[in-house]
Design a protein around this motif. Structure first.
Motif, mmCIF file in Angstrom:
data_model
loop_
_atom_site.group_PDB
_atom_site.id
_atom_site.type_symbol
_atom_site.label_atom_id
_atom_site.label_comp_id
_atom_site.label_asym_id
_atom_site.label_seq_id
_atom_site.Cartn_x
_atom_site.Cartn_y
_atom_site.Cartn_z
ATOM 1 N N ILE A 69 57.257 27.911 -47.036
ATOM 2 C CA ILE A 69 58.377 27.058 -46.649
ATOM 3 C C ILE A 69 59.441 27.092 -47.742
ATOM 4 O O ILE A 69 59.148 26.932 -48.926
ATOM 5 N N LEU A 70 60.677 27.304 -47.343
ATOM 6 C CA LEU A 70 61.800 27.331 -48.267
ATOM 7 C C LEU A 70 62.173 25.892 -48.625
ATOM 8 O O LEU A 70 62.406 25.061 -47.757
ATOM 9 N N THR A 71 62.224 25.587 -49.901
ATOM 10 C CA THR A 71 62.565 24.243 -50.357
ATOM 11 C C THR A 71 63.950 24.276 -50.982
ATOM 12 O O THR A 71 64.232 25.104 -51.851
ATOM 13 N N ILE A 72 64.805 23.379 -50.559
ATOM 14 C CA ILE A 72 66.154 23.277 -51.098
ATOM 15 C C ILE A 72 66.261 21.965 -51.842
ATOM 16 O O ILE A 72 66.020 20.900 -51.285
ATOM 17 N N ASP A 73 66.626 22.038 -53.104
ATOM 18 C CA ASP A 73 66.750 20.846 -53.936
ATOM 19 C C ASP A 73 68.141 20.258 -53.766
ATOM 20 O O ASP A 73 69.125 20.825 -54.224
ATOM 21 N N VAL A 74 68.243 19.125 -53.081
ATOM 22 C CA VAL A 74 69.546 18.525 -52.834
ATOM 23 C C VAL A 74 69.875 17.419 -53.818
ATOM 24 O O VAL A 74 71.013 16.967 -53.884
ATOM 25 N N LEU A 75 68.911 16.982 -54.615
ATOM 26 C CA LEU A 75 69.165 15.884 -55.536
ATOM 27 C C LEU A 75 69.529 16.379 -56.928
ATOM 28 O O LEU A 75 69.841 15.598 -57.806
ATOM 29 N N GLY A 76 69.443 17.680 -57.158
ATOM 30 C CA GLY A 76 69.848 18.219 -58.440
ATOM 31 C C GLY A 76 68.752 18.216 -59.473
ATOM 32 O O GLY A 76 69.039 18.382 -60.668
ATOM 33 N N GLY A 77 67.495 18.031 -59.089
ATOM 34 C CA GLY A 77 66.391 18.078 -60.028
ATOM 35 C C GLY A 77 66.243 19.480 -60.625
ATOM 36 O O GLY A 77 65.937 19.657 -61.787
ATOM 37 N N GLY A 78 66.511 20.443 -59.790
ATOM 38 C CA GLY A 78 66.635 21.840 -60.202
ATOM 39 C C GLY A 78 65.444 22.433 -60.896
ATOM 40 O O GLY A 78 64.339 21.946 -60.889
#
Length: 98
Positions: A84-93
């Motif tokens: 599963i592709l995970t996209i970090d939207v909160l900027g935890g990076g």
């Protein structure tokens, strides 16, 4: 005296508003449930399907049993999340710093 008249008027208005909720709606009541019946009829492909007494053809019992077994087993363990592709939207990076 003026406050008394205002109190009577306000009480009458509140009473009239409350009693409107108790009034009957014969037109709406006579058509109650028609929309649900119409939607069910529109979603039914074959209304006489329950009258068909022919058995289902095209799959034997063994194949059907195996298919249902695999279906039930699919709920015993949760699906893998490794692809599963995970996209970090909160900027935890990734934690890299400049």
């Amino acid at each position: 005296m003026q406050a008394y008249k205002l109190m009577i008027t306000m009480s009458g208005t509140v009473l009239a508003v409350l009693l409107t909720g108790c009034s009957s709606t014969p037109y709406l009541d006579s058509h109650f449930g028609e929309s649900v019946d119409m939607i069910k009829a529109q979603q039914t492909i074959n209304p006489q399907a329950s009258q068909n007494m022919d058995p289902v053809a095209g799959i034997d019992g063994k194949a059907g049993q195996e298919a249902m077994g695999r279906y039930y087993d699919s709920f015993k363990t949760p699906p893998s999340t490794k692809d599963i592709l995970t996209i970090d939207v909160l900027g935890g990076g990734s934690g890299s710093s400049k």
